[in-house]
Structures are given as structure tokens and as C-alpha cells.
Design an enzyme around this catalytic site. Structure first.
Site, PDB file in Angstrom:
ATOM      1  N   THR A 106      43.664   4.770 -16.516  1.00  0.00           N
ATOM      2  CA  THR A 106      44.960   4.629 -15.854  1.00  0.00           C
ATOM      3  C   THR A 106      44.708   3.871 -14.545  1.00  0.00           C
ATOM      4  O   THR A 106      43.577   3.763 -14.097  1.00  0.00           O
ATOM      5  CB  THR A 106      45.606   5.993 -15.551  1.00  0.00           C
ATOM      6  OG1 THR A 106      44.764   6.736 -14.657  1.00  0.00           O
ATOM      7  CG2 THR A 106      45.821   6.805 -16.813  1.00  0.00           C
ATOM      8  N   ASP A 115      46.526  -2.933 -19.465  1.00  0.00           N
ATOM      9  CA  ASP A 115      45.310  -2.598 -20.200  1.00  0.00           C
ATOM     10  C   ASP A 115      45.565  -1.609 -21.343  1.00  0.00           C
ATOM     11  O   ASP A 115      44.817  -1.580 -22.325  1.00  0.00           O
ATOM     12  CB  ASP A 115      44.252  -2.018 -19.249  1.00  0.00           C
ATOM     13  CG  ASP A 115      44.772  -0.798 -18.487  1.00  0.00           C
ATOM     14  OD1 ASP A 115      45.997  -0.725 -18.226  1.00  0.00           O
ATOM     15  OD2 ASP A 115      43.954   0.072 -18.141  1.00  0.00           O
ATOM     16  N   THR A 154      51.127   5.722 -16.774  1.00  0.00           N
ATOM     17  CA  THR A 154      50.221   5.843 -17.918  1.00  0.00           C
ATOM     18  C   THR A 154      49.739   7.268 -18.180  1.00  0.00           C
ATOM     19  O   THR A 154      49.427   8.006 -17.265  1.00  0.00           O
ATOM     20  CB  THR A 154      48.956   4.964 -17.751  1.00  0.00           C
ATOM     21  OG1 THR A 154      49.326   3.658 -17.361  1.00  0.00           O
ATOM     22  CG2 THR A 154      48.157   4.903 -19.025  1.00  0.00           C
TER      23      THR A 154
HETATM   24  N1  GLY Z   1      47.141   0.997 -16.585  1.00  0.00           N
HETATM   25  C1  GLY Z   1      48.471   0.737 -16.905  1.00  0.00           C
HETATM   26  C2  GLY Z   1      48.909  -0.639 -16.645  1.00  0.00           C
HETATM   27  O1  GLY Z   1      48.295  -1.337 -15.855  1.00  0.00           O
HETATM   28  O2  GLY Z   1      49.886  -1.064 -17.224  1.00  0.00           O
END
Ligand code: GLY
Length: 357
Positions: free
Chosen positions: A257, A237, A206
Site C-alpha cells: 500500500t 501498483d 488500498t
Molecule cells: N498503492 C495504491 C496506488 O498507488 O494506487
């Protein structure tokens, strides 16, 4: 009989629809906010180049959202970055599925895509969703169809490096399936001359980037290939407004992230922005939201021997005055910032000392 959206907006313009035009979001596009200072760009640690590109564009007069999207595009197109876009680590079937979201403070706009395949720049597709549809989130086949309609090019996003990492992960899964583990085969997997492409950890990848311009207008973007080797169709998320990204032009921006499932369950980025609305400085606002995540982590499989989360989450926040900060559950995390004078990597605040970066 129902009223079409076009008719509703038309009647609103004449004061007949219960909605005054002054409250239509795009009317707020050029507002100058009190308390604004110089532009600031904040990003996750893999976004130093993104902060530089975004700041350059903002200084050249670009809109802050255009600027941060152009910034993260540098990482989305980078085959060496296995966390985002082209070169991102694939799902359990070896298919790269991308998530992204954007929010534009001055117009209160939002757009997102999830489980998007075959398109290198999911952040740009999210921007198109915001600009050209009456929706916020498009997923999977629908998101791809939309992207192709708007001229995005379809391509194979699985690089040799990411493919080899996936093969290594798959071989390591079980001694009971038909893919030989390195111990059984006696040699590492060789994919196009690459070996040891996977370091044995399943990353969440991310990049998040947010900016405030000199007028105090705030925008942000979060884009990712998500959890490495995820269950096909898993959405993290990053494309969820309020979870991996939240912007309120009255307050500021936050993105995340790390383990998306933990962020989703507390609406993490919105929580940080609401903390700032109540007067918390950005770093404190991030730490408070991380504390909420820690308190909400009760599953044994997610706790270490000390009863603390065995994963990390990072929040990055800035307010419309340009104050900014970042924090993680575990020490060792960093973030990128261009504070108007220089771009640099800084240490994030943290809740616990440990080694989970
Ligand atoms: N924070 C990135 C994911 O969990 O996909």
C-alpha cells in the site's frame, strides 16, 4: 498454420507439444508443501475484519484465495472506507476507478483489473479474469464489459461523502479557476449535509490481504480506488502482478500500500518475495525492498528537506511457513494479522522515524 490453444493442450497431453502435463499449472492444485504450519492471514491495517473473515473461511475448509477475497469484500463494500471499492475517493473528474489483482499460489494463477468503473467488487472481477480467461489483466471499458457479462451489477460507486471530498479538493485547486476556494466563498462546501469530508491529503488507500493455509498454500489479493483525485486512467501498483501483489507458492506472498508509482518502479512485491526466496525473514525482506525505493527516489519534488522520500510505502509479507511481517518507509504504520490464535493490529517495522503513517 498456427495451432489453437485447445489443440496445443491436447497435443501436450500426449507428450507432443513439448509440455508435459505435470507442468500444466492447474495440475499442482493440491500439493502439500514441506514446512507448512498453521494458517496465517496478513493484511494492511484497514483489514482486521478481512483477516478474521479469511481465517474463519480457511478453518472451514475454503481455499485461501476465496477466503482473502471474501475478506477484502467487507472493505470494498464499506461506504465508510474511502480507499477501496464503494465509497472510494474518485479521480479528478469525480469518477471512481478501481484497481485489483489476485494470485493463487497452488495453481500459479493470476488475474487483475484496472481503471474499472461501476463495479463494487473489483477483486471478484480479478478472480473471474483468472478463472475464466487466458489473460491476466483487463482494463477500463473491457474490464467492465467482462464484469457485466459475468453478472456483476453496475452501480454508482460515488458516495455523498466521497463526492463532497472531491468537491472540496476541486475548490482548493486554484484561485484562478471558476470554482471558489473556501476563502473566496467564505463558507465550506456543503454536500448533502456533509462538510470537511476531505482532510487535505491525497491518499493512496488500498487493502492487501494474503493467507497461507495449513498445507502451506499461499494466495493474495490487493484492491484499491487508487490515488485520490488521480488523472483519469491512472493505474497504480495494486493491479500489477509483481508490483502491488506477488505470490510464489514455493516461497510466500507480498503486497503493498502507499505510493504505487514508487512500488511499480522497483517491482516491489516481487522483490520482497525474491528476498524471502534467498532466505530473508519477511520483515527484513520488506525493509530491503523499501531501501531500494529510497535509493531510487531522486526527484526533488518527492524528497523532504532531509533528502528522504516525502511519501510512504508499506509492504506486507508472509512465507509458506506462516512467518510474517510488515514494514514501511516511515514509522507509525500498522498492519493486521490473524496468526492462528487471534487477530490483532501490530506496529510495522520502518526505515525512518517520522510522522507519515
Ligand atoms: N498503492 C495504491 C496506488 O498507488 O494506487
Amino acid at each position: 498454420m498456427g495451432t489453437t490453444r485447445r489443440e496445443f493442450l491436447k497435443s501436450a497431453a500426449f507428450g507432443l507439444g513439448g509440455l508435459r502435463l505435470s507442468r500444466v499449472p492447474f495440475e499442482r492444485g493440491s500439493e502439500r508443501l514441506p514446512g507448512a504450519s498453521r494458517p496465517v492471514v496478513v493484511s494492511s491495517a484497514n483489514g482486521l475484519r478481512a483477516t478474521e473473515r479469511a481465517m474463519e473461511m480457511i478453518r472451514g475448509g475454503a481455499d485461501a484465495l476465496e477466503a482473502v477475497v471474501a475478506g477484502v469484500n467487507l472493505v470494498e463494500e464499506d461506504p465508510e472506507d474511502t480507499s477501496v471499492g464503494y465509497g472510494g475517493l474518485p479521480n479528478a473528474l469525480g469518477v471512481v476507478q478501481l484497481d485489483a489483482s489476485v494470485m493463487h499460489g497452488p495453481t500459479r494463477g493470476a488475474g487483475a483489473v484496472a481503471a474499472l468503473e461501476g463495479i463494487r467488487y473489483p477483486s471478484r472481477v480479478a478472480l473471474a479474469v483468472m478463472r475464466y480467461t487466458d489473460h491476466v489483466l483487463l482494463v477500463a471499458e473491457g474490464a467492465k464489459r467482462f464484469a457485466l457479462e459475468f453478472g456483476f451489477k453496475e452501480e454508482n460507486l460515488l458516495t455523498d461523502r466521497a463526492r463532497t471530498a472531491w468537491l472540496e479538493w476541486r475548490a482548493s485547486l486554484s484561485a484562478d479557476d471558476d470554482y471558489l476556494t473556501p476563502e473566496e466563498s467564505g463558507e465550506p462546501i456543503r454536500g448533502f449535509g456533509l462538510t470537511d469530508a476531505w482532510d487535505g491529503t491525497r491518499t493512496y488507500g488500498t487493502i492487501h490481504c494474503a493467507a497461507v493455509d495449513a498445507a502451506g498454500n499461499v494466495s493474495g489479493v490487493t484492491t484499491t480506488s487508487g490515488l485520490a483525485f488521480k488523472v483519469p486512467g491512472r493505474v497504480g501498483d495494486s493491479p500489477l502482478i509483481g508490483a502491488g501483489l506477488y505470490v510464489d507458492n514455493d516461497v510466500g506472498a507480498c503486497g503493498s500500500t502507499g505510493r504505487g508509482e514508487a512500488v511499480m518502479k522497483v517491482c516491489g512485491s516481487m522483490l520482497v518475495v525474491e528476498n524471502m526466496r534467498r532466505g530473508m525473514p519477511p520483515t527484513d525482506a520488506c525493509l530491503d525492498a523499501l531501501g531500494r525505493i529510497v535509493r531510487n527516489t531522486v526527484e526533488k519534488r518527492l524528497l523532504d528537506a532531509g533528502g528522504r522520500p516525502n511519501f510512504n510505502v508499506n509492504f506486507y509479507a508472509l512465507n509458506r511457513r506462516g512467518e510474517h511481517g510488515a514494514a514501511a518507509i516511515w514509522s507509525g504504520s500498522r498492519f493486521a494479522v490473524h496468526d492462528g490464535e487471534r487477530s490483532e493490529i501490530r506496529e510495522s517495522a520502518y526505515l525512518s522515524r517520522g510522522g507519515r503513517g
